[in-house]
Design a protein around this motif. Sequence first.
Motif, PDB file in Angstrom:
ATOM      1  N   ARG A  42       0.814  -1.207   0.000  1.00 21.56           N
ATOM      2  CA  ARG A  42       0.000   0.000   0.000  1.00 21.56           C
ATOM      3  C   ARG A  42       0.848   1.258   0.000  1.00 21.56           C
ATOM      4  N   ARG A  43       2.186   1.087  -0.115  1.00 16.43           N
ATOM      5  CA  ARG A  43       3.114   2.193  -0.306  1.00 16.43           C
ATOM      6  C   ARG A  43       2.954   3.287   0.736  1.00 16.43           C
ATOM      7  N   ARG A  44       2.854   2.910   2.022  1.00 11.58           N
ATOM      8  CA  ARG A  44       2.942   3.882   3.090  1.00 11.58           C
ATOM      9  C   ARG A  44       3.529   3.206   4.309  1.00 11.58           C
ATOM     10  N   ALA A  45       4.192   3.988   5.147  1.00 15.97           N
ATOM     11  CA  ALA A  45       4.883   3.413   6.295  1.00 15.97           C
ATOM     12  C   ALA A  45       3.896   2.829   7.293  1.00 15.97           C
ATOM     13  N   GLY A  46       4.303   1.703   7.913  1.00 15.51           N
ATOM     14  CA  GLY A  46       3.448   1.086   8.908  1.00 15.51           C
ATOM     15  C   GLY A  46       3.955  -0.270   9.300  1.00 15.51           C
ATOM     16  N   LEU A  47       3.052  -1.091   9.864  1.00 14.72           N
ATOM     17  CA  LEU A  47       3.434  -2.422  10.280  1.00 14.72           C
ATOM     18  C   LEU A  47       3.533  -3.323   9.067  1.00 14.72           C
ATOM     19  N   GLY A  48       4.629  -4.086   8.975  1.00 10.31           N
ATOM     20  CA  GLY A  48       4.794  -4.985   7.850  1.00 10.31           C
ATOM     21  C   GLY A  48       6.166  -5.604   7.870  1.00 10.31           C
ATOM     22  N   ASP A  49       6.451  -6.390   6.847  1.00 10.40           N
ATOM     23  CA  ASP A  49       7.736  -7.073   6.753  1.00 10.40           C
ATOM     24  C   ASP A  49       8.595  -6.562   5.614  1.00 10.40           C
ATOM     25  N   GLU A  50       7.974  -5.873   4.650  1.00  9.25           N
ATOM     26  CA  GLU A  50       8.699  -5.484   3.454  1.00  9.25           C
ATOM     27  C   GLU A  50       9.365  -4.113   3.613  1.00  9.25           C
ATOM     28  N   PHE A  51      10.667  -4.050   3.300  1.00 17.41           N
ATOM     29  CA  PHE A  51      11.384  -2.779   3.345  1.00 17.41           C
ATOM     30  C   PHE A  51      10.828  -1.813   2.308  1.00 17.41           C
ATOM     31  N   TRP A  52      10.682  -0.560   2.725  1.00 15.65           N
ATOM     32  CA  TRP A  52      10.203   0.453   1.799  1.00 15.65           C
ATOM     33  C   TRP A  52      11.296   1.481   1.517  1.00 15.65           C
ATOM     34  N   GLN A  53      11.781   2.151   2.583  1.00 16.03           N
ATOM     35  CA  GLN A  53      12.763   3.204   2.365  1.00 16.03           C
ATOM     36  C   GLN A  53      13.472   3.528   3.685  1.00 16.03           C
ATOM     37  N   ASP A 110      18.588   1.893  12.008  1.00 19.50           N
ATOM     38  CA  ASP A 110      19.363   0.896  11.278  1.00 19.50           C
ATOM     39  C   ASP A 110      20.830   1.303  11.385  1.00 19.50           C
ATOM     40  N   TRP A 111      21.554   0.658  12.303  1.00 23.88           N
ATOM     41  CA  TRP A 111      22.920   1.070  12.590  1.00 23.88           C
ATOM     42  C   TRP A 111      23.872   0.770  11.444  1.00 23.88           C
ATOM     43  N   ARG A 112      23.602  -0.279  10.691  1.00 28.05           N
ATOM     44  CA  ARG A 112      24.471  -0.608   9.556  1.00 28.05           C
ATOM     45  C   ARG A 112      24.390   0.478   8.496  1.00 28.05           C
ATOM     46  N   ARG A 113      23.157   0.895   8.193  1.00 33.43           N
ATOM     47  CA  ARG A 113      22.999   1.981   7.195  1.00 33.43           C
ATOM     48  C   ARG A 113      23.543   3.293   7.747  1.00 33.43           C
ATOM     49  N   SER A 114      23.334   3.555   9.033  1.00 29.86           N
ATOM     50  CA  SER A 114      23.781   4.808   9.635  1.00 29.86           C
ATOM     51  C   SER A 114      25.299   4.911   9.666  1.00 29.86           C
ATOM     52  N   ALA A 115      26.002   3.759   9.771  1.00 32.16           N
ATOM     53  CA  ALA A 115      27.464   3.772   9.843  1.00 32.16           C
ATOM     54  C   ALA A 115      28.099   4.258   8.548  1.00 32.16           C
ATOM     55  N   LYS A 116      27.311   4.249   7.457  1.00 39.77           N
ATOM     56  CA  LYS A 116      27.840   4.672   6.159  1.00 39.77           C
ATOM     57  C   LYS A 116      27.697   6.171   5.938  1.00 39.77           C
ATOM     58  N   SER A 117      27.158   6.890   6.901  1.00 40.60           N
ATOM     59  CA  SER A 117      26.951   8.324   6.738  1.00 40.60           C
ATOM     60  C   SER A 117      27.177   9.035   8.068  1.00 40.60           C
ATOM     61  N   ASP A 118      26.972  10.318   8.056  1.00 39.86           N
ATOM     62  CA  ASP A 118      27.203  11.114   9.258  1.00 39.86           C
ATOM     63  C   ASP A 118      25.986  11.139  10.187  1.00 39.86           C
ATOM     64  N   GLY A 119      24.828  10.690   9.698  1.00 42.58           N
ATOM     65  CA  GLY A 119      23.622  10.724  10.517  1.00 42.58           C
ATOM     66  C   GLY A 119      23.034   9.338  10.725  1.00 42.58           C
ATOM     67  N   ASN A 120      21.985   9.280  11.547  1.00 43.78           N
ATOM     68  CA  ASN A 120      21.276   8.023  11.786  1.00 43.78           C
ATOM     69  C   ASN A 120      20.048   7.932  10.890  1.00 43.78           C
ATOM     70  N   PHE A 121      19.721   6.686  10.499  1.00 43.77           N
ATOM     71  CA  PHE A 121      18.598   6.466   9.592  1.00 43.77           C
ATOM     72  C   PHE A 121      17.644   5.417  10.158  1.00 43.77           C
ATOM     73  N   ILE A 122      16.358   5.633   9.892  1.00 43.55           N
ATOM     74  CA  ILE A 122      15.309   4.689  10.278  1.00 43.55           C
ATOM     75  C   ILE A 122      14.946   3.852   9.057  1.00 43.55           C
ATOM     76  N   ARG A 123      14.855   2.569   9.258  1.00 42.76           N
ATOM     77  CA  ARG A 123      14.460   1.659   8.179  1.00 42.76           C
ATOM     78  C   ARG A 123      12.933   1.500   8.225  1.00 42.76           C
ATOM     79  N   GLN A 124      12.244   2.097   7.256  1.00 42.00           N
ATOM     80  CA  GLN A 124      10.786   2.035   7.231  1.00 42.00           C
ATOM     81  C   GLN A 124      10.301   0.804   6.476  1.00 42.00           C
ATOM     82  N   LYS A 125       9.228   0.251   6.970  1.00 42.20           N
ATOM     83  CA  LYS A 125       8.588  -0.881   6.306  1.00 42.20           C
ATOM     84  C   LYS A 125       7.245  -0.434   5.739  1.00 42.20           C
ATOM     85  N   GLU A 126       6.800  -1.190   4.765  1.00 39.38           N
ATOM     86  CA  GLU A 126       5.567  -0.825   4.078  1.00 39.38           C
ATOM     87  C   GLU A 126       4.362  -1.405   4.794  1.00 39.38           C
TER      88      GLU A 126
END
Length: 300
Positions: free
Chosen positions: A41-52, A66-82
């Motif tokens: 449904r292409r919006r953030a929420g409860l689910g298993d599939e990675f969105w962005q 997501d510490w692995r993704r955050s380690a590649k940049s200067d900031g922290n990132f949230i892994r959103q699911k669809e």
Amino acid sequence: MTTLAARILRRDAAGLAADFPPLLAAAERLAQTVLPGIHGRRRAGLGDEFWQYRPAIDSDEPRYIDWRRSAKSDGNFIRQKEWQLAQTVMFMVDPAASMQYSSDKKIPEKSTYSAILALACAMLLQRGGERFGLLGTSVADFISAGRGDTQILRLAQGIEAMFRRDEPDFTTPDLSLLRADTQLVLISDFLGDPTALRDVISQASAQGVTGAIVQVLDPAEEAFPWQGRTVFESKTGALRHETLRAGDLRARYQDRLMERKAAIQDIARQAGWHYKCHHSDQPAASALLWMYQALERRHA
């Protein structure tokens, strides 16, 4: 309904549904964004599939970073699911006497065509993990939403039970047990009073229900091929008209039918529903695909 009859009806529906792989039945744009059997449904929420990924903000809990993704940049990132919440679809296959009509023995009755269409659509919904159920003309016909082969069999049995009854020429569904945030598929010839349909759609929409109106007509009901002396009589005998020159009625009849279809389409449009007319002599595959896509367009 006998077990054998149920299996035959389900087999016919399965044969129709088999023409559509899980993703082929959905719109092409949906097939590119979801896994087989899942309706993204292409919006953030409860689910298993990675969105962005999105940048973390102060209010985000550390466990969502997501510490692995955050380690590649200067900031922290949230892994959103669809969001992947299953939807609920209820079917109403009109058991009215008018649906028991076929102009040719090679053409299925409108009721049979509609039943197979509804069951095939339920099978496609099942592949996507959706829930589905059945409405009728009374509370006793109601089958609560569920999923699985057993649920499809329950729908087949429920439809057949309604078809066995002596119903009036035209009926209306009982919506008293219909839940909000549900999709409703109405399959009928809709040859009764359009006001009744308008009231049904208005009541459903007031409950937050959306859906699709599928009009099924016999080809003779479109072409009006009769000539000369003809007696027109409804299935119950409640309506009867005799004419010596049936051909003279064709133009007026077709104009009235066009007005009727336009009125139904207008009812659907005003409520934000989908409408389509299909003919019982045509392959049901196109009708099935349209129905499935109409249900998907709710999330467009």
